[in-house]
Motif scaffolding. Sequence first.
Motif, PDB file in Angstrom:
ATOM      1  N   LEU A 149       0.769  -1.224   0.021  1.00  0.00           N
ATOM      2  CA  LEU A 149       0.112   0.121   0.087  1.00  0.00           C
ATOM      3  C   LEU A 149       0.760   1.377  -0.234  1.00  0.00           C
ATOM      4  O   LEU A 149       1.809   1.287   0.825  1.00  0.00           O
ATOM      5  N   GLU A 165      -1.101  13.314  -7.494  1.00  0.00           N
ATOM      6  CA  GLU A 165      -1.668  13.169  -8.727  1.00  0.00           C
ATOM      7  C   GLU A 165      -0.506  12.256  -9.166  1.00  0.00           C
ATOM      8  O   GLU A 165      -0.787  11.265 -10.101  1.00  0.00           O
ATOM      9  N   VAL A 202      -0.774   8.639  -7.810  1.00  0.00           N
ATOM     10  CA  VAL A 202      -2.022   7.971  -8.109  1.00  0.00           C
ATOM     11  C   VAL A 202      -1.784   7.681  -9.575  1.00  0.00           C
ATOM     12  O   VAL A 202      -2.426   6.367 -10.040  1.00  0.00           O
ATOM     13  N   THR A 203      -1.062   8.346 -10.493  1.00  0.00           N
ATOM     14  CA  THR A 203      -1.162   7.877 -12.008  1.00  0.00           C
ATOM     15  C   THR A 203      -0.185   6.917 -12.330  1.00  0.00           C
ATOM     16  O   THR A 203      -0.247   6.112 -13.117  1.00  0.00           O
ATOM     17  N   THR A 209       1.254   1.150  -9.704  1.00  0.00           N
ATOM     18  CA  THR A 209       0.771   0.115 -10.034  1.00  0.00           C
ATOM     19  C   THR A 209       0.567  -0.664  -8.861  1.00  0.00           C
ATOM     20  O   THR A 209      -0.182  -1.754  -8.840  1.00  0.00           O
ATOM     21  N   PRO A 249      -1.518  -0.580  -4.984  1.00  0.00           N
ATOM     22  CA  PRO A 249      -2.686   0.276  -4.478  1.00  0.00           C
ATOM     23  C   PRO A 249      -2.127   1.322  -3.716  1.00  0.00           C
ATOM     24  O   PRO A 249      -1.485   1.493  -2.787  1.00  0.00           O
ATOM     25  N   GLU A 265      -5.367   7.631  -1.712  1.00  0.00           N
ATOM     26  CA  GLU A 265      -5.331   8.993  -2.116  1.00  0.00           C
ATOM     27  C   GLU A 265      -5.981   9.951  -0.921  1.00  0.00           C
ATOM     28  O   GLU A 265      -7.070   9.985  -0.776  1.00  0.00           O
ATOM     29  N   ARG A 297     -10.452   8.684 -14.896  1.00  0.00           N
ATOM     30  CA  ARG A 297     -10.652   9.264 -13.625  1.00  0.00           C
ATOM     31  C   ARG A 297     -11.467  10.351 -13.488  1.00  0.00           C
ATOM     32  O   ARG A 297     -11.714  10.995 -14.303  1.00  0.00           O
ATOM     33  N   VAL A 313      -4.465  -3.746 -14.016  1.00  0.00           N
ATOM     34  CA  VAL A 313      -4.050  -3.632 -12.895  1.00  0.00           C
ATOM     35  C   VAL A 313      -2.722  -2.533 -13.361  1.00  0.00           C
ATOM     36  O   VAL A 313      -2.690  -1.602 -12.584  1.00  0.00           O
ATOM     37  N   THR A 314      -1.728  -2.842 -13.944  1.00  0.00           N
ATOM     38  CA  THR A 314      -0.835  -2.015 -14.405  1.00  0.00           C
ATOM     39  C   THR A 314      -1.247  -0.576 -15.193  1.00  0.00           C
ATOM     40  O   THR A 314      -0.872   0.345 -14.889  1.00  0.00           O
ATOM     41  N   GLU A 315      -2.162  -0.788 -16.090  1.00  0.00           N
ATOM     42  CA  GLU A 315      -2.707   0.577 -16.927  1.00  0.00           C
ATOM     43  C   GLU A 315      -3.529   1.318 -16.188  1.00  0.00           C
ATOM     44  O   GLU A 315      -3.740   2.655 -16.720  1.00  0.00           O
ATOM     45  N   SER A 316      -4.429   0.951 -15.014  1.00  0.00           N
ATOM     46  CA  SER A 316      -5.400   1.775 -14.556  1.00  0.00           C
ATOM     47  C   SER A 316      -4.831   2.687 -13.775  1.00  0.00           C
ATOM     48  O   SER A 316      -3.890   2.656 -12.888  1.00  0.00           O
ATOM     49  N   THR A 317      -5.525   3.785 -13.943  1.00  0.00           N
ATOM     50  CA  THR A 317      -5.178   5.082 -12.878  1.00  0.00           C
ATOM     51  C   THR A 317      -6.691   4.861 -11.865  1.00  0.00           C
ATOM     52  O   THR A 317      -6.633   5.859 -11.070  1.00  0.00           O
ATOM     53  N   GLN A 333      -6.387  -8.861  -3.757  1.00  0.00           N
ATOM     54  CA  GLN A 333      -5.560  -7.795  -3.297  1.00  0.00           C
ATOM     55  C   GLN A 333      -5.875  -7.530  -1.761  1.00  0.00           C
ATOM     56  O   GLN A 333      -6.719  -8.127  -1.153  1.00  0.00           O
ATOM     57  N   SER A 392      -6.312  -4.285  -0.257  1.00  0.00           N
ATOM     58  CA  SER A 392      -7.091  -3.077   0.270  1.00  0.00           C
ATOM     59  C   SER A 392      -8.462  -3.300  -0.440  1.00  0.00           C
ATOM     60  O   SER A 392      -9.044  -4.098  -1.204  1.00  0.00           O
TER      61      SER A 392
END
Lengths: 413, 413
Positions: free
Chosen positions: A199, A210, A213-214, A217, A219, A222, B194, B213-217, B385, B387
């Motif tokens: 985490l 920002e 978060v961006t 990879t 968790p 925010e 987002r 998981v890798t690409e997501s923001t 995961q 969280s």
Amino acid sequence: MADAFLDLLSASRDAAADLGSAPSELRKQGIRAIADAIESASDEIVAANADDVRRGRDSGMAAGLLDRLHLDAERVQALADAARALAELPDPVGEVLRERTLDNGLLLTQVRVPFGVIGAIYEARPNVTVDIACICIGTGNAIVTRGGSAAESTNRVLVRVMQSALVGVGLPEKSVQTIDEFGREGAGRLMTARGYVDLLVPRGSAALIERVVTESTVPVIETGAGIVHVYVDGSADLEMARDIVVNSKVHRPSVCNALETVLVDRAIADEAVPLLVQALRDASVTVHSEGGGIADTVELADTGWATEHLALDAAIRIVDGVDAAIEHVNAYGTHHTDSIVATDAAAVSRFLQRVDSAVVMHNASTRFTDGGEFGFGAEVGISTQKSHARGPMGLPELTSTKWIVRGEGQTRS
Amino acid sequence: MADAFLDLLSASRDAAADLGSAPSELRKQGIRAIADAIESASDEIVAANADDVRRGRDSGMAAGLLDRLHLDAERVQALADAARALAELPDPVGEVLRERTLDNGLLLTQVRVPFGVIGAIYEARPNVTVDIACICIGTGNAIVTRGGSAAESTNRVLVRVMQSALVGVGLPEKSVQTIDEFGREGAGRLMTARGYVDLLVPRGSAALIERVVTESTVPVIETGAGIVHVYVDGSADLEMARDIVVNSKVHRPSVCNALETVLVDRAIADEAVPLLVQALRDASVTVHSEGGGIADTVELADTGWATEHLALDAAIRIVDGVDAAIEHVNAYGTHHTDSIVATDAAAVSRFLQRVDSAVVMHNASTRFTDGGEFGFGAEVGISTQKSHARGPMGLPELTSTKWIVRGEGQTRS
């Protein structure tokens, strides 16, 4: 091939396994030992901090940042006191959340467990180093900090002092580590260290959060920006509205739960707007409105309604009733805290339900969104995301869960 | 500039606001209307599906995937039945999790609220389209699906049928939408939307989940891969161990809670290993070991111990006691489900505490990790995961929370 960065994270993971299995009382002892060690090392910490502050001043760091960076004997003492208070809080680890026996005899127990390794990324605030380390030890998590180059000397001393205090009570040295030595690249690697970091908790500017978060990879929780609103409904008690608006703005303008925009129901605008503008001006607040069109106000900031002033500035807007207020808040807010002042039950209920924020309030100052005020005993930050934790976070929010299934040989048919 | 993709997501967000405020009974009515509509449209759904299956067969899709893609009247009926069962589950929305009155009179209430807009990304499984849509409506969330090009015809009909059912009871049409028309690019945009998407739930292959998981923001709930272990301790009842090992592997080999690797304590290896290998072989399982060095076994797969066979294959390894077993599980597992068979209380307690998995078991088949078996009534997936949600997820795991603060004009002093 040797990789010093992954070696460091592996050591954190190993430490987390032992720390997470350590009895609650031993972890509390570790926190108290840290408090003692920080007190004893106060001179050394203050000296290291003076180096950082000197470097910051030489490189033209802003006064506000310099103040956050600064540690003196008094502030070190406050850190030690806060750590001791933390050790008195209930330990969330091991708490049973759900338990049931299935028809087939299996006993299911859902318990709180530590996350494992928590990464903290923040900027030039050495107090966070101690704060987050103690919070993590209190929840059985190992911590890896990236405290920023501006506070590097201070953080190096703090981490060393905390490590040696932990070893003194028999807890793993690597429960607390810093990756400051790996520079900016280290921060990037921490954000993508899947399998090593469970985490990430960023603290700091909107830009920092920002980025985390961006790019992450792993968790992230925010925390952060607060574009906070008070909506004064046509049914409001105007005196109460004035007190709440002024308190929400001026009680501590530099923090995330401070008011940024007042929305006023058109039905009472003629009376309420001059009264609120005057009250804010009397409290030294510069009031902004669209085109500066409202008397005694100036133009909005370039960022318009989506502005977090963090200063004695506030915006005011006239809206057509509660639905327009809700629309404004959901469009320009940061889903942090928003308050309605009203006596009309239907308007209140609509606002509380439809405003999509971590904390929604009726007839209360937005400054109450705070772990301390909520009675959590510790300030772990205020989550503005919707998953895992939302709003002020206490120690339980830094734990995960695990299902334990106890059987006597059951198989599925 | 017009952007059809963001327009679609905006419509989902608007729908979510209304759906999330709709009474529980109306949302249940919506789910029942979907069940009825799907039954009525069964012929049309089956015909559209036949097109997808034909295209899949022509393009050389594997038999297993074709079977997942396939819908006939019976499977459509099963979907409708599952939807009706879902409508009977308790509604988590509005549940009060914590409540307290502060000394200053503020009343704090933490309630469950919908996330808002949930995105689902999956592959060629049209049953998921109905399943996840009903789960989302049941939790007050709007859903945007990306069901993959292979099932595009089926999904288009299913979404249209569900939308019209919702409109029929007075719920927003756009509560359920698909972005299939935007192709692969649409999936990528969904992962980074987002402010429009509050949570992404990928379902499918390890590669798909890894990509998400890798690409997501936007926040993701990682479900998925299960490299699941049974450790047979020196203190185990061998007959029980045999039954648990075989059941964990062969009861349904293609799913994530199926056993992949058996770990055997060296102390009993001479007796236990041949017995377990024989029992697995008797159940048509191909047993793998390092170098194929154990009698009646073959070499490990190229991916070694980190192999999810999803077939009648299992690996076996001899380890030096419970600590070596824990080390193996934490190193090669996917933190899904791991079971110890033992009578020694110290070994059991160490395994349950130190294995870092969503579900840890003692003397039970790993096949019990399942929302249905756990009594959740719905299968929302199994989170691997740490969280937000860990392990089998029920409806409450698809909600967020909100703090409601009710005051009478309180300000902070």
